[in-house]
Design an enzyme around this catalytic site. Structure first.
Site, short mmCIF file in Angstrom:
data_model
loop_
_atom_site.label_atom_id
_atom_site.label_comp_id
_atom_site.label_asym_id
_atom_site.label_seq_id
_atom_site.Cartn_x
_atom_site.Cartn_y
_atom_site.Cartn_z
N LYS A 24 -7.40 13.95 -4.62
CA LYS A 24 -8.82 13.57 -4.73
C LYS A 24 -8.98 12.05 -4.79
O LYS A 24 -9.81 11.47 -4.09
CB LYS A 24 -9.40 14.20 -6.00
CG LYS A 24 -10.69 13.57 -6.49
CD LYS A 24 -11.10 14.06 -7.85
CE LYS A 24 -10.59 13.29 -9.03
NZ LYS A 24 -11.28 12.07 -9.43
N ASN A 25 -8.16 11.40 -5.60
CA ASN A 25 -8.32 9.95 -5.78
C ASN A 25 -7.83 9.14 -4.58
O ASN A 25 -8.02 7.92 -4.53
CB ASN A 25 -7.62 9.50 -7.06
CG ASN A 25 -8.37 9.96 -8.30
OD1 ASN A 25 -9.52 10.42 -8.20
ND2 ASN A 25 -7.74 9.87 -9.46
N CYS A 121 -18.47 6.37 -19.08
CA CYS A 121 -18.27 7.79 -18.91
C CYS A 121 -17.52 8.27 -20.14
O CYS A 121 -17.27 7.49 -21.06
CB CYS A 121 -17.52 8.11 -17.61
SG CYS A 121 -15.78 7.80 -17.72
N ARG A 126 -16.84 1.87 -18.27
CA ARG A 126 -16.20 1.77 -16.95
C ARG A 126 -16.80 0.56 -16.21
O ARG A 126 -17.59 0.72 -15.27
CB ARG A 126 -16.41 3.06 -16.13
CG ARG A 126 -15.98 4.34 -16.80
CD ARG A 126 -14.47 4.53 -16.87
NE ARG A 126 -13.79 4.61 -15.61
CZ ARG A 126 -13.53 5.73 -14.96
NH1 ARG A 126 -13.93 6.87 -15.43
NH2 ARG A 126 -12.84 5.71 -13.82
N ASP A 310 -3.79 9.44 -16.24
CA ASP A 310 -4.36 10.74 -15.85
C ASP A 310 -3.44 11.91 -16.21
O ASP A 310 -3.89 13.05 -16.27
CB ASP A 310 -4.63 10.77 -14.33
CG ASP A 310 -5.76 9.84 -13.95
OD1 ASP A 310 -6.47 9.35 -14.83
OD2 ASP A 310 -5.94 9.59 -12.73
N ARG A 402 -14.39 19.16 -11.00
CA ARG A 402 -14.61 17.89 -10.27
C ARG A 402 -13.36 17.48 -9.51
O ARG A 402 -13.44 16.83 -8.47
CB ARG A 402 -14.95 16.76 -11.27
CG ARG A 402 -16.39 16.72 -11.70
CD ARG A 402 -16.62 15.48 -12.52
NE ARG A 402 -15.98 14.34 -11.91
CZ ARG A 402 -15.42 13.33 -12.57
NH1 ARG A 402 -15.43 13.30 -13.87
NH2 ARG A 402 -14.85 12.32 -11.93
C1 EPZ Z 1 -9.06 5.20 -11.27
O1 EPZ Z 1 -10.24 4.83 -11.99
C2 EPZ Z 1 -9.05 6.70 -11.16
N1 EPZ Z 1 -10.22 7.14 -10.44
C3 EPZ Z 1 -8.98 7.31 -12.55
O2 EPZ Z 1 -8.82 8.71 -12.40
C4 EPZ Z 1 -7.75 6.75 -13.27
O3 EPZ Z 1 -7.74 7.23 -14.59
C5 EPZ Z 1 -7.77 5.22 -13.28
O4 EPZ Z 1 -7.90 4.73 -11.93
C6 EPZ Z 1 -6.53 4.60 -13.86
O5 EPZ Z 1 -5.41 5.00 -13.16
C7 EPZ Z 1 -10.22 7.16 -9.11
O6 EPZ Z 1 -9.27 6.81 -8.45
C8 EPZ Z 1 -11.44 7.68 -8.45
P1 EPZ Z 1 -9.42 1.18 -13.12
P2 EPZ Z 1 -10.74 3.33 -11.92
O7 EPZ Z 1 -10.41 0.28 -12.46
O8 EPZ Z 1 -10.33 2.74 -10.66
C9 EPZ Z 1 -10.61 -1.83 -16.68
C10 EPZ Z 1 -9.15 10.98 -12.90
O9 EPZ Z 1 -8.91 11.63 -13.95
N2 EPZ Z 1 -11.54 -2.48 -15.74
O10 EPZ Z 1 -8.03 1.16 -12.61
O11 EPZ Z 1 -12.19 3.36 -12.23
C11 EPZ Z 1 -11.02 -0.41 -17.05
O12 EPZ Z 1 -11.98 -0.40 -18.07
C12 EPZ Z 1 -9.78 9.60 -12.98
O13 EPZ Z 1 -8.94 11.40 -11.76
C13 EPZ Z 1 -12.28 -3.56 -16.16
O14 EPZ Z 1 -12.19 -4.01 -17.30
O15 EPZ Z 1 -9.96 2.68 -13.11
C14 EPZ Z 1 -9.70 0.20 -17.45
O16 EPZ Z 1 -9.39 -0.18 -18.77
C15 EPZ Z 1 -10.37 9.29 -14.29
N3 EPZ Z 1 -13.12 -4.15 -15.27
C16 EPZ Z 1 -8.70 -0.48 -16.51
O17 EPZ Z 1 -9.33 -1.68 -16.05
C17 EPZ Z 1 -13.26 -3.71 -13.98
O18 EPZ Z 1 -14.02 -4.31 -13.22
C18 EPZ Z 1 -8.27 0.33 -15.31
O19 EPZ Z 1 -9.42 0.87 -14.66
C19 EPZ Z 1 -12.48 -2.62 -13.57
C20 EPZ Z 1 -11.63 -2.00 -14.46
#
Ligand code: EPZ
Length: 424
Positions: A24-25, A121, A126, A310, A402
Site C-alpha cells: 500500500k505504501n 492522526c 503529522r 509500522d 485501510r
Molecule cells: C509513512 O508516513 C508511512 N505512510 C507510515 O505508515 C509510516 O509509519 C511512516 O512513514 C514511518 O515509516 C505512508 O507511506 C503512506 P514520515 P509519513 O514523514 O511519511 C516527522 C502505516 O501504518 N515529520 O516518515 O507520513 C513525523 O512527525 C503508516 O502504513 C516532521 O516532523 O511519515 C515523524 O515523527 C502509518 N515533519 C517522522 O518525521 C515533516 O514535515 C517520520 O514521519 C514530516 C515528518
C-alpha cells in the site's frame, strides 16, 4: 460498522500460506506520481481492496485522471487526457495522509495547487513542515487560508539543494515528485531509503527521470522535460508480511509468506529469530515456525533499514506472551501504542511511559471486547485475540481495512476462528 468476532485458540497454532499483496505504501506515491506522466501508466500487483487505495483512486479522479480498475488482475491503469484540476479537497487528506503526495506531483507538473493541510492522526501530529520547506527551496511560495495551502512557483520549479532535518518517507517522495520535471538539478539529502521510496525512484527512472544516488541518503535529480508512461510491478507489502509472520509467532504456528522480498525485512526477521522463531527464506518467500517459548527482546524503531515503526505494534502483541521483560522504544511517532490498552484488557502486562513500553510476558491472555483506533494496532489486537482463551469482539476494524486487503479471508485461510458481524 463491521466487527470481527474471534475465538482464540492458544493451543492450536495457525498454519498456511499467504500471498502477499502489493505494498500500500508503495502504491500510493506511485499513483500520485501518475499526475506527472503524459500518457498511460499501468500499475500491477495493486492491493485494490485496501481502503486507502480506493481513496487515492477517488482523489485522482477528482483531479481529472481517468483511472480504470481491473480488480481480479490487481491492475490499475491511469490516463491523463486533459489538464488536471489543481484542488486537493480536505476529505481526501483527512482520511488518508498520503493524499498530500498530490501536492508534489501537481507542483512538479503545473507549478501550483491548492491542497488541504493534513492535521494530526491517531499516531500523533503529522506535520508537513519538511515538505513545505523543501518546496520553498525549489522556488515555491505558499500561504495558508481556511485550512488550505495555496502553493505556487511563479517562475517555475527550479532545482536546488534540500536536506531533511529528520528522515521523512512521504516528505522524500513529495520532493522527488516536485523535482523530476524541474529546471536544473536538485540534491536531496538525508532522504528515506524505505523500499517503497526506492520503488518510486525505480518507477520514475523507467519513465525517463534522471534520479541517481550520490550518497547513501543523498539523491541527485536532473530535471527532464517529460516522463513516458509505462507499466510497473509493485513490490510486496513488507508490513503485511510481518503481520502474518507474527500470527504464527504468537500462536506457535507455521506460516509461509509468498511474493515478498526478505531483504525488505532484514532487521524484523532478525528480531523474530532472536525471540525464538525459526525462519527460512528464499528470493521471494519467508517461512516461520515457532516451537519454543517466546524470548523477551529490546528494540528501538528507526527509519529503514532499522526496525520499522509500522511493525512495532504487532511485535508488541507477540511479546505479551514471552517469558520475560521486553522493552520497546518508539522513536518515530508519539502515539503508536494504541493497541496496548486493548491488549491489557486481554490480560497483557504492558506499561507505557512516553514513547517507551515495557512488556512483561504472560502465559495466558483472555478474550475481551476491544476497539481499534489505527491501522497497525488493529492487527496487533487481532493477534492478541488469536492467542487468547475465549472470544473477543473487535470493533472499528475499518481502521485495519485501510491497509490490509483480503484481511478477513486471509485470517480464515490460515485457520483463525473468525466471523464478521455487520452493523454492530
Ligand atoms: C509513512 O508516513 C508511512 N505512510 C507510515 O505508515 C509510516 O509509519 C511512516 O512513514 C514511518 O515509516 C505512508 O507511506 C503512506 P514520515 P509519513 O514523514 O511519511 C516527522 C502505516 O501504518 N515529520 O516518515 O507520513 C513525523 O512527525 C503508516 O502504513 C516532521 O516532523 O511519515 C515523524 O515523527 C502509518 N515533519 C517522522 O518525521 C515533516 O514535515 C517520520 O514521519 C514530516 C515528518
Amino acid at each position: 460498522m463491521e466487527k470481527f468476532l474471534i475465538k482464540g485458540s492458544p493451543y492450536k497454532g495457525i498454519k498456511g500460506t499467504i500471498k502477499c499483496n502489493g505494498a500500500k505504501n508503495a502504491v500510493l506515491p506511485l499513483m500520485a506520481s501518475s499526475i506527472l506522466f503524459d500518457n498511460t501508466v499501468t500499475l500491477k500487483n495493486v492491493p485494490i481492496g485496501a481502503k486507502d487505495i480506493e481513496t487515492m483512486i477517488v482523489l485522482l479522479r477528482s483531479l481529472g485522471s481517468k483511472v480504470t480498475i481491473f480488480k481480479t488482475k490487481k491492475i490499475l491503469k491511469i490516463q491523463n487526457k486533459k489538464k488536471h484540476k489543481l484542488l486537493v479537497k480536505y476529505k481526501y487528506i483527512s482520511t488518508m495522509r498520503a493524499g498530500v503526495l498530490a501536492m508534489g506531483a501537481l507542483l512538479g507538473k503545473y507549478n501550483k495547487c491548492l491542497t488541504a493541510l493534513s492535521g494530526g492522526c491517531s499516531l500523533g501530529p503529522r506535520p508537513i513542515g519538511y515538505h513545505l520547506a523543501g518546496f520553498q527551496k525549489l522556488n515555491c511560495n505558499y500561504s495558508l487560508k481556511k485550512g488550505y495551502i495555496n502553493i505556487f512557483s511563479k517562475s517555475g520549479i527550479k532545482g536546488n539543494n534540500y536536506c531533511f532535518p529528520k528522515v521523512s518517507v512521504t516528505g522524500t517522495s513529495n520532493l522527488i515528485l516536485a523535482s523530476v520535471l524541474a529546471n536544473g538539478t536538485t540534491k536531496l539529502k538525508n532522504i528515506s531509503i524505505e523500499p517503497e521510496v526506492i520503488d518510486l525512484i525505480k518507477f520514475l527512472r523507467n519513465g525517463g527521470a534522471k534520479i541517481n544516488f550520490i550518497g547513501r541518503r543523498t539523491l541527485k535529480i536532473d530535471g527532464v522535460k517529460k516522463l513516458n508512461g509505462h507499466s510497473h510491478y509493485v513490490i510486496g507489502d513488507r508490513i503485511e508480511a510481518f503481520s502474518y509472520l507474527c500470527a504464527a509467532a504468537i500462536t506457535k504456528g507455521k506460516i509461509k509468506i509468498e511474493k515478498i522480498n526478505p531483504k525488505h525485512l532484514e532487521q524484523e526477521l532478525k528480531i523474530l529469530k532472536n525471540i525464538g522463531c525459526s525462519i527460512k527464506f528464499g528470493k521471494s518467500f519467508i517461512e516461520l515456525k515457532r516451537k519454543n517459548k517466546i524470548k523477551p527482546v529490546e528494540i528501538k524503531t528507526a527509519p529503514f533499514p532499522g526496525f520499522a515503526t509500522d511493525c512495532m505494534p504487532m511485535l508488541m502483541a507477540v511479546l505479551t506472551k514471552s517469558n520475560g521483560k521486553s522493552k520497546i522504544n518508539e522513536s518515530i511517532f508519539s502515539n503508536r501504542y494504541m493497541a496496548a490498552p486493548e491488549l491489557v484488557r486481554m490480560g497483557a502486562k504492558i506499561t507505557i511511559k512516553k514513547q517507551k513500553a515495557i512488556i512483561i510476558g504472560t502465559d495466558k491472555l483472555n478474550g475481551a471486547d476491544c476497539i481499534c483506533s489505527d491501522l497497525r494496532s488493529t492487527f496487533a489486537i487481532i493477534l492478541g485475540a488469536m492467542a487468547a482463551d475465549g472470544k473477543s469482539c473487535i470493533s472499528r476494524v475499518y481502521h485495519g481495512l485501510r491497509g490490509y486487503s483480503d484481511l478477513y479471508n486471509n485470517l480464515k485461510k490460515i485457520g483463525v476462528n473468525i466471523t464478521k458481524k455487520l452493523n454492530g
